[in-house]
Write a protein that holds these residues in place. Structure first.
Motif, PDB file in Angstrom:
ATOM      1  N   GLU A  44       0.833  -1.203   0.000  1.00 52.59           N
ATOM      2  CA  GLU A  44       0.000   0.000   0.000  1.00 52.59           C
ATOM      3  C   GLU A  44       0.871   1.258   0.000  1.00 52.59           C
ATOM      4  O   GLU A  44       0.564   2.234  -0.693  1.00 52.59           O
ATOM      5  CB  GLU A  44      -0.939  -0.004   1.206  1.00 52.59           C
ATOM      6  CG  GLU A  44      -2.020  -1.065   1.122  1.00 52.59           C
ATOM      7  CD  GLU A  44      -2.823  -1.193   2.416  1.00 52.59           C
ATOM      8  OE1 GLU A  44      -2.530  -0.479   3.401  1.00 52.59           O
ATOM      9  OE2 GLU A  44      -3.751  -2.023   2.431  1.00 52.59           O
ATOM     10  N   ILE A  45       1.955   1.238   0.778  1.00 44.07           N
ATOM     11  CA  ILE A  45       2.860   2.388   0.826  1.00 44.07           C
ATOM     12  C   ILE A  45       3.503   2.603  -0.546  1.00 44.07           C
ATOM     13  O   ILE A  45       3.560   3.732  -1.045  1.00 44.07           O
ATOM     14  CB  ILE A  45       3.937   2.186   1.913  1.00 44.07           C
ATOM     15  CG1 ILE A  45       3.295   2.266   3.303  1.00 44.07           C
ATOM     16  CG2 ILE A  45       5.063   3.218   1.775  1.00 44.07           C
ATOM     17  CD1 ILE A  45       4.210   1.823   4.428  1.00 44.07           C
ATOM     18  N   LEU A  46       3.986   1.533  -1.163  1.00 42.76           N
ATOM     19  CA  LEU A  46       4.598   1.650  -2.485  1.00 42.76           C
ATOM     20  C   LEU A  46       3.610   2.179  -3.514  1.00 42.76           C
ATOM     21  O   LEU A  46       3.961   3.022  -4.349  1.00 42.76           O
ATOM     22  CB  LEU A  46       5.157   0.302  -2.930  1.00 42.76           C
ATOM     23  CG  LEU A  46       6.425  -0.150  -2.221  1.00 42.76           C
ATOM     24  CD1 LEU A  46       6.795  -1.574  -2.639  1.00 42.76           C
ATOM     25  CD2 LEU A  46       7.568   0.793  -2.519  1.00 42.76           C
ATOM     26  N   ASP A  47       2.375   1.703  -3.472  1.00 43.19           N
ATOM     27  CA  ASP A  47       1.357   2.201  -4.396  1.00 43.19           C
ATOM     28  C   ASP A  47       1.123   3.693  -4.201  1.00 43.19           C
ATOM     29  O   ASP A  47       0.985   4.441  -5.169  1.00 43.19           O
ATOM     30  CB  ASP A  47       0.038   1.432  -4.227  1.00 43.19           C
ATOM     31  CG  ASP A  47       0.108   0.008  -4.764  1.00 43.19           C
ATOM     32  OD1 ASP A  47       1.027  -0.293  -5.564  1.00 43.19           O
ATOM     33  OD2 ASP A  47      -0.754  -0.805  -4.380  1.00 43.19           O
ATOM     34  N   SER A  48       1.096   4.131  -2.942  1.00 41.92           N
ATOM     35  CA  SER A  48       0.892   5.549  -2.646  1.00 41.92           C
ATOM     36  C   SER A  48       2.059   6.382  -3.171  1.00 41.92           C
ATOM     37  O   SER A  48       1.848   7.456  -3.759  1.00 41.92           O
ATOM     38  CB  SER A  48       0.746   5.770  -1.137  1.00 41.92           C
ATOM     39  OG  SER A  48      -0.427   5.153  -0.665  1.00 41.92           O
ATOM     40  N   VAL A  49       3.272   5.924  -2.972  1.00 43.48           N
ATOM     41  CA  VAL A  49       4.447   6.651  -3.458  1.00 43.48           C
ATOM     42  C   VAL A  49       4.417   6.740  -4.983  1.00 43.48           C
ATOM     43  O   VAL A  49       4.705   7.798  -5.558  1.00 43.48           O
ATOM     44  CB  VAL A  49       5.747   5.974  -2.965  1.00 43.48           C
ATOM     45  CG1 VAL A  49       6.968   6.545  -3.667  1.00 43.48           C
ATOM     46  CG2 VAL A  49       5.873   6.110  -1.457  1.00 43.48           C
ATOM     47  N   LYS A  50       4.053   5.656  -5.641  1.00 45.13           N
ATOM     48  CA  LYS A  50       3.969   5.665  -7.109  1.00 45.13           C
ATOM     49  C   LYS A  50       2.917   6.663  -7.585  1.00 45.13           C
ATOM     50  O   LYS A  50       3.145   7.384  -8.562  1.00 45.13           O
ATOM     51  CB  LYS A  50       3.634   4.267  -7.632  1.00 45.13           C
ATOM     52  CG  LYS A  50       4.783   3.301  -7.519  1.00 45.13           C
ATOM     53  CD  LYS A  50       4.370   1.913  -7.970  1.00 45.13           C
ATOM     54  CE  LYS A  50       5.467   0.903  -7.714  1.00 45.13           C
ATOM     55  NZ  LYS A  50       5.040  -0.460  -8.065  1.00 45.13           N
ATOM     56  N   ARG A  51       1.770   6.722  -6.900  1.00 46.47           N
ATOM     57  CA  ARG A  51       0.724   7.677  -7.293  1.00 46.47           C
ATOM     58  C   ARG A  51       1.213   9.107  -7.129  1.00 46.47           C
ATOM     59  O   ARG A  51       0.999   9.948  -8.008  1.00 46.47           O
ATOM     60  CB  ARG A  51      -0.550   7.450  -6.469  1.00 46.47           C
ATOM     61  CG  ARG A  51      -1.420   6.335  -6.985  1.00 46.47           C
ATOM     62  CD  ARG A  51      -2.815   6.377  -6.390  1.00 46.47           C
ATOM     63  NE  ARG A  51      -2.834   6.450  -4.945  1.00 46.47           N
ATOM     64  CZ  ARG A  51      -2.790   5.399  -4.126  1.00 46.47           C
ATOM     65  NH1 ARG A  51      -2.702   4.190  -4.627  1.00 46.47           N
ATOM     66  NH2 ARG A  51      -2.819   5.548  -2.825  1.00 46.47           N
ATOM     67  N   VAL A  52       1.862   9.404  -6.024  1.00 48.75           N
ATOM     68  CA  VAL A  52       2.371  10.758  -5.795  1.00 48.75           C
ATOM     69  C   VAL A  52       3.411  11.111  -6.851  1.00 48.75           C
ATOM     70  O   VAL A  52       3.388  12.203  -7.421  1.00 48.75           O
ATOM     71  CB  VAL A  52       2.971  10.886  -4.372  1.00 48.75           C
ATOM     72  CG1 VAL A  52       3.746  12.187  -4.223  1.00 48.75           C
ATOM     73  CG2 VAL A  52       1.872  10.803  -3.328  1.00 48.75           C
ATOM     74  N   THR A  53       4.310  10.185  -7.133  1.00 49.93           N
ATOM     75  CA  THR A  53       5.339  10.429  -8.143  1.00 49.93           C
ATOM     76  C   THR A  53       4.712  10.691  -9.502  1.00 49.93           C
ATOM     77  O   THR A  53       5.099  11.628 -10.204  1.00 49.93           O
ATOM     78  CB  THR A  53       6.297   9.226  -8.229  1.00 49.93           C
ATOM     79  OG1 THR A  53       6.893   9.032  -6.944  1.00 49.93           O
ATOM     80  CG2 THR A  53       7.380   9.453  -9.264  1.00 49.93           C
ATOM     81  N   ASN A  54       3.749   9.880  -9.879  1.00 49.21           N
ATOM     82  CA  ASN A  54       3.093  10.051 -11.176  1.00 49.21           C
ATOM     83  C   ASN A  54       2.292  11.347 -11.240  1.00 49.21           C
ATOM     84  O   ASN A  54       2.234  11.982 -12.296  1.00 49.21           O
ATOM     85  CB  ASN A  54       2.184   8.863 -11.485  1.00 49.21           C
ATOM     86  CG  ASN A  54       2.966   7.600 -11.766  1.00 49.21           C
ATOM     87  OD1 ASN A  54       4.129   7.653 -12.147  1.00 49.21           O
ATOM     88  ND2 ASN A  54       2.342   6.462 -11.571  1.00 49.21           N
ATOM     89  N   ASN A  55       1.709  11.763 -10.131  1.00 49.29           N
ATOM     90  CA  ASN A  55       0.932  13.004 -10.106  1.00 49.29           C
ATOM     91  C   ASN A  55       1.834  14.233 -10.158  1.00 49.29           C
ATOM     92  O   ASN A  55       1.454  15.255 -10.698  1.00 49.29           O
ATOM     93  CB  ASN A  55       0.053  13.066  -8.861  1.00 49.29           C
ATOM     94  CG  ASN A  55      -1.114  12.116  -8.946  1.00 49.29           C
ATOM     95  OD1 ASN A  55      -1.510  11.690 -10.025  1.00 49.29           O
ATOM     96  ND2 ASN A  55      -1.674  11.754  -7.803  1.00 49.29           N
ATOM     97  N   ARG A  56       3.027  14.144  -9.607  1.00 47.89           N
ATOM     98  CA  ARG A  56       3.943  15.290  -9.572  1.00 47.89           C
ATOM     99  C   ARG A  56       4.693  15.476 -10.875  1.00 47.89           C
ATOM    100  O   ARG A  56       5.119  16.582 -11.191  1.00 47.89           O
ATOM    101  CB  ARG A  56       4.962  15.117  -8.450  1.00 47.89           C
ATOM    102  CG  ARG A  56       4.363  15.319  -7.079  1.00 47.89           C
ATOM    103  CD  ARG A  56       5.430  15.431  -6.089  1.00 47.89           C
ATOM    104  NE  ARG A  56       6.352  16.480  -6.537  1.00 47.89           N
ATOM    105  CZ  ARG A  56       7.221  17.075  -5.771  1.00 47.89           C
ATOM    106  NH1 ARG A  56       7.326  16.741  -4.534  1.00 47.89           N
ATOM    107  NH2 ARG A  56       8.021  18.002  -6.235  1.00 47.89           N
ATOM    108  N   GLU A  57       4.868  14.427 -11.628  1.00 49.38           N
ATOM    109  CA  GLU A  57       5.688  14.501 -12.839  1.00 49.38           C
ATOM    110  C   GLU A  57       5.251  15.601 -13.796  1.00 49.38           C
ATOM    111  O   GLU A  57       6.090  16.391 -14.225  1.00 49.38           O
ATOM    112  CB  GLU A  57       5.702  13.147 -13.545  1.00 49.38           C
ATOM    113  CG  GLU A  57       6.637  13.107 -14.725  1.00 49.38           C
ATOM    114  CD  GLU A  57       6.675  11.740 -15.359  1.00 49.38           C
ATOM    115  OE1 GLU A  57       6.759  11.687 -16.584  1.00 49.38           O
ATOM    116  OE2 GLU A  57       6.605  10.749 -14.626  1.00 49.38           O
TER     117      GLU A  57
END
Length: 62
Positions: free
Chosen positions: A26-39
């Motif tokens: 769940e933590i990894l999924d959240s980090v991936k979402r934040v990274t993808n949203n910030r790009e």
């Protein structure tokens, strides 16, 4: 009875490991979402645009 106690502890430990693994996913999924949203924002950020512009015109001697 000691074997039964050991089996119970192993089962409890296995359950905790599975729960920890789920939490880490769940933590990894959240980090991936934040990274993808910030790009898109970081690509269009003024500082990134200045860097990209200036790197197109390298200074002599560098």
């Amino acid at each position: 009875m000691r074997i039964d106690d050991s089996v119970g502890k192993v089962e409890e430990g296995s359950s905790k490991v599975a729960e920890a693994g789920k939490t880490m996913d769940e933590i990894l999924d959240s980090v991936k979402r934040v990274t993808n949203n910030r790009e898109p924002f970081s690509r269009n950020h003024p500082a990134a645009m200045i860097f990209n512009f200036s790197s197109s015109f390298p200074l002599s001697g560098r």
